[in-house]
Design a protein around this motif. Structure first.
Motif, PDB file in Angstrom:
ATOM      1  N   GLU A 143      68.921 -57.263  94.299  1.00  0.00           N
ATOM      2  CA  GLU A 143      70.389 -57.356  94.317  1.00  0.00           C
ATOM      3  C   GLU A 143      70.874 -58.417  93.327  1.00  0.00           C
ATOM      4  O   GLU A 143      71.866 -58.216  92.628  1.00  0.00           O
ATOM      5  CB  GLU A 143      70.874 -57.671  95.738  1.00  0.00           C
ATOM      6  CG  GLU A 143      72.361 -57.593  95.908  1.00  0.00           C
ATOM      7  CD  GLU A 143      72.917 -56.196  95.658  1.00  0.00           C
ATOM      8  OE1 GLU A 143      74.091 -56.101  95.242  1.00  0.00           O
ATOM      9  OE2 GLU A 143      72.191 -55.198  95.857  1.00  0.00           O
ATOM     10  N   LEU A 144      70.182 -59.540  93.255  1.00  0.00           N
ATOM     11  CA  LEU A 144      70.541 -60.595  92.303  1.00  0.00           C
ATOM     12  C   LEU A 144      70.440 -60.075  90.875  1.00  0.00           C
ATOM     13  O   LEU A 144      71.336 -60.321  90.060  1.00  0.00           O
ATOM     14  CB  LEU A 144      69.630 -61.814  92.474  1.00  0.00           C
ATOM     15  CG  LEU A 144      69.793 -62.909  91.427  1.00  0.00           C
ATOM     16  CD1 LEU A 144      71.144 -63.600  91.580  1.00  0.00           C
ATOM     17  CD2 LEU A 144      68.679 -63.916  91.503  1.00  0.00           C
ATOM     18  N   VAL A 145      69.386 -59.336  90.585  1.00  0.00           N
ATOM     19  CA  VAL A 145      69.203 -58.803  89.226  1.00  0.00           C
ATOM     20  C   VAL A 145      70.303 -57.793  88.907  1.00  0.00           C
ATOM     21  O   VAL A 145      70.828 -57.779  87.791  1.00  0.00           O
ATOM     22  CB  VAL A 145      67.799 -58.173  89.075  1.00  0.00           C
ATOM     23  CG1 VAL A 145      67.671 -57.412  87.771  1.00  0.00           C
ATOM     24  CG2 VAL A 145      66.736 -59.254  89.158  1.00  0.00           C
ATOM     25  N   ARG A 146      70.683 -56.963  89.886  1.00  0.00           N
ATOM     26  CA  ARG A 146      71.748 -55.981  89.650  1.00  0.00           C
ATOM     27  C   ARG A 146      73.089 -56.661  89.412  1.00  0.00           C
ATOM     28  O   ARG A 146      73.852 -56.262  88.537  1.00  0.00           O
ATOM     29  CB  ARG A 146      71.880 -55.049  90.864  1.00  0.00           C
ATOM     30  CG  ARG A 146      71.001 -53.860  90.777  1.00  0.00           C
ATOM     31  CD  ARG A 146      71.343 -52.829  91.852  1.00  0.00           C
ATOM     32  NE  ARG A 146      70.110 -52.196  92.259  1.00  0.00           N
ATOM     33  CZ  ARG A 146      69.509 -52.346  93.434  1.00  0.00           C
ATOM     34  NH1 ARG A 146      70.068 -53.068  94.359  1.00  0.00           N
ATOM     35  NH2 ARG A 146      68.384 -51.748  93.676  1.00  0.00           N
ATOM     36  N   LYS A 147      73.391 -57.666  90.221  1.00  0.00           N
ATOM     37  CA  LYS A 147      74.702 -58.320  90.122  1.00  0.00           C
ATOM     38  C   LYS A 147      74.823 -59.185  88.876  1.00  0.00           C
ATOM     39  O   LYS A 147      75.865 -59.196  88.239  1.00  0.00           O
ATOM     40  CB  LYS A 147      74.964 -59.166  91.376  1.00  0.00           C
ATOM     41  CG  LYS A 147      75.330 -58.342  92.575  1.00  0.00           C
ATOM     42  CD  LYS A 147      75.682 -59.234  93.741  1.00  0.00           C
ATOM     43  CE  LYS A 147      76.109 -58.414  94.947  1.00  0.00           C
ATOM     44  NZ  LYS A 147      76.424 -59.267  96.089  1.00  0.00           N
ATOM     45  N   SER A 148      73.795 -59.959  88.589  1.00  0.00           N
ATOM     46  CA  SER A 148      73.869 -60.839  87.421  1.00  0.00           C
ATOM     47  C   SER A 148      72.504 -60.928  86.748  1.00  0.00           C
ATOM     48  O   SER A 148      71.720 -61.820  87.036  1.00  0.00           O
ATOM     49  CB  SER A 148      74.367 -62.226  87.807  1.00  0.00           C
ATOM     50  OG  SER A 148      74.072 -62.561  89.120  1.00  0.00           O
ATOM     51  N   PRO A 149      72.264 -59.998  85.845  1.00  0.00           N
ATOM     52  CA  PRO A 149      70.962 -59.996  85.160  1.00  0.00           C
ATOM     53  C   PRO A 149      70.745 -61.236  84.302  1.00  0.00           C
ATOM     54  O   PRO A 149      69.602 -61.684  84.153  1.00  0.00           O
ATOM     55  CB  PRO A 149      70.992 -58.723  84.315  1.00  0.00           C
ATOM     56  CG  PRO A 149      72.394 -58.253  84.305  1.00  0.00           C
ATOM     57  CD  PRO A 149      73.090 -58.873  85.466  1.00  0.00           C
ATOM     58  N   GLU A 150      71.810 -61.799  83.762  1.00  0.00           N
ATOM     59  CA  GLU A 150      71.636 -62.998  82.927  1.00  0.00           C
ATOM     60  C   GLU A 150      71.145 -64.178  83.760  1.00  0.00           C
ATOM     61  O   GLU A 150      70.337 -64.986  83.286  1.00  0.00           O
ATOM     62  CB  GLU A 150      72.927 -63.345  82.181  1.00  0.00           C
ATOM     63  CG  GLU A 150      74.121 -63.669  83.055  1.00  0.00           C
ATOM     64  CD  GLU A 150      74.878 -62.458  83.585  1.00  0.00           C
ATOM     65  OE1 GLU A 150      75.729 -62.649  84.458  1.00  0.00           O
ATOM     66  OE2 GLU A 150      74.618 -61.334  83.147  1.00  0.00           O
ATOM     67  N   ILE A 155      66.619 -67.648  85.434  1.00  0.00           N
ATOM     68  CA  ILE A 155      65.709 -68.134  86.481  1.00  0.00           C
ATOM     69  C   ILE A 155      64.264 -67.831  86.091  1.00  0.00           C
ATOM     70  O   ILE A 155      63.384 -68.692  86.224  1.00  0.00           O
ATOM     71  CB  ILE A 155      66.069 -67.507  87.844  1.00  0.00           C
ATOM     72  CG1 ILE A 155      67.396 -68.068  88.349  1.00  0.00           C
ATOM     73  CG2 ILE A 155      64.964 -67.750  88.865  1.00  0.00           C
ATOM     74  CD1 ILE A 155      67.937 -67.358  89.571  1.00  0.00           C
ATOM     75  N   ALA A 156      64.015 -66.618  85.603  1.00  0.00           N
ATOM     76  CA  ALA A 156      62.658 -66.248  85.192  1.00  0.00           C
ATOM     77  C   ALA A 156      62.173 -67.150  84.058  1.00  0.00           C
ATOM     78  O   ALA A 156      61.012 -67.581  84.050  1.00  0.00           O
ATOM     79  CB  ALA A 156      62.614 -64.787  84.762  1.00  0.00           C
ATOM     80  N   ALA A 157      63.053 -67.462  83.111  1.00  0.00           N
ATOM     81  CA  ALA A 157      62.670 -68.347  82.006  1.00  0.00           C
ATOM     82  C   ALA A 157      62.365 -69.748  82.528  1.00  0.00           C
ATOM     83  O   ALA A 157      61.389 -70.384  82.102  1.00  0.00           O
ATOM     84  CB  ALA A 157      63.780 -68.390  80.963  1.00  0.00           C
ATOM     85  N   GLY A 158      63.186 -70.235  83.450  1.00  0.00           N
ATOM     86  CA  GLY A 158      62.955 -71.564  84.027  1.00  0.00           C
ATOM     87  C   GLY A 158      61.647 -71.630  84.799  1.00  0.00           C
ATOM     88  O   GLY A 158      60.865 -72.572  84.649  1.00  0.00           O
TER      89      GLY A 158
END
Length: 176
Positions: A143-150, A155-158
């Motif tokens: 759901e987080l990825v769908r709502k705000s992929p950026e 988060i993945a980069a961090g």
């Protein structure tokens, strides 16, 4: 010595050794293998070893079983990871709470309160993760990825940066 013998053999060969057979030569294919050492039942012999549909169904059954086993293994690993993450967050919360007293002494009560507030939030996050199932956590992440992929990419980069730093320091300590 073997190289010399090979060289001598190559030098003494004649062109006829490598020439194709004459055009009028008869070609006889090799006999096929009989059952290739497989022992078929009388029913399988009568039907030619089973049908293509049977073979496809067998493959589907094996693939399905493999998927189930992989899903069970992944679920077990995810549960272990969740337990380790909640333990680590609880330890971080305790560390921040312990550090709050030192921050009070060195920087003042206001900054110590910031540390306590951070510890409370980390503890709350740890409790929230602990109370949810792995399936719920995966659904929340989707759901987080769908709502705000950026945000998800950030988060993945961090997390990737932190993991790379931890692995780098572990390798440096091992080499030292």
């Amino acid at each position: 010595m073997a190289d010399e013998q090979d060289r001598d053999t190559l030098q003494h060969s004649n062109p006829a050794d490598a020439s194709p057979p004459p055009a009028d030569a008869a070609f006889t294919p090799a006999a096929p293998l009989k059952d290739a050492g497989v022992d078929f039942s009388p029913e399988e012999r009568a039907t030619g070893g089973g049908t293509l549909a049977d073979a496809k169904q067998t493959v589907r059954d094996h693939v399905s079983k493999g998927r189930e086993q992989a899903a069970d293994k992944a679920r077990g690993l995810a549960e272990d990871g969740k337990a380790k993450a909640t333990d680590a967050l609880a330890q971080l919360s305790q560390l921040l709470t312990d550090a709050a007293g030192q921050v009070d002494d060195k920087l003042g009560a206001q900054y110590g309160q910031y540390a306590r507030s951070a510890a409370d939030r980390v503890q709350g996050f740890s409790s929230a993760i602990d109370q949810k199932s792995v399936d719920d956590l995966i659904a929340d992440a989707r759901e987080l990825v769908r709502k705000s992929p950026e945000v998800a990419v950030g988060i993945a980069a961090g997390v990737g940066f932190v993991v790379a730093r931890l692995l780098g320091s572990a390798i440096d300590q091992r080499d030292a």
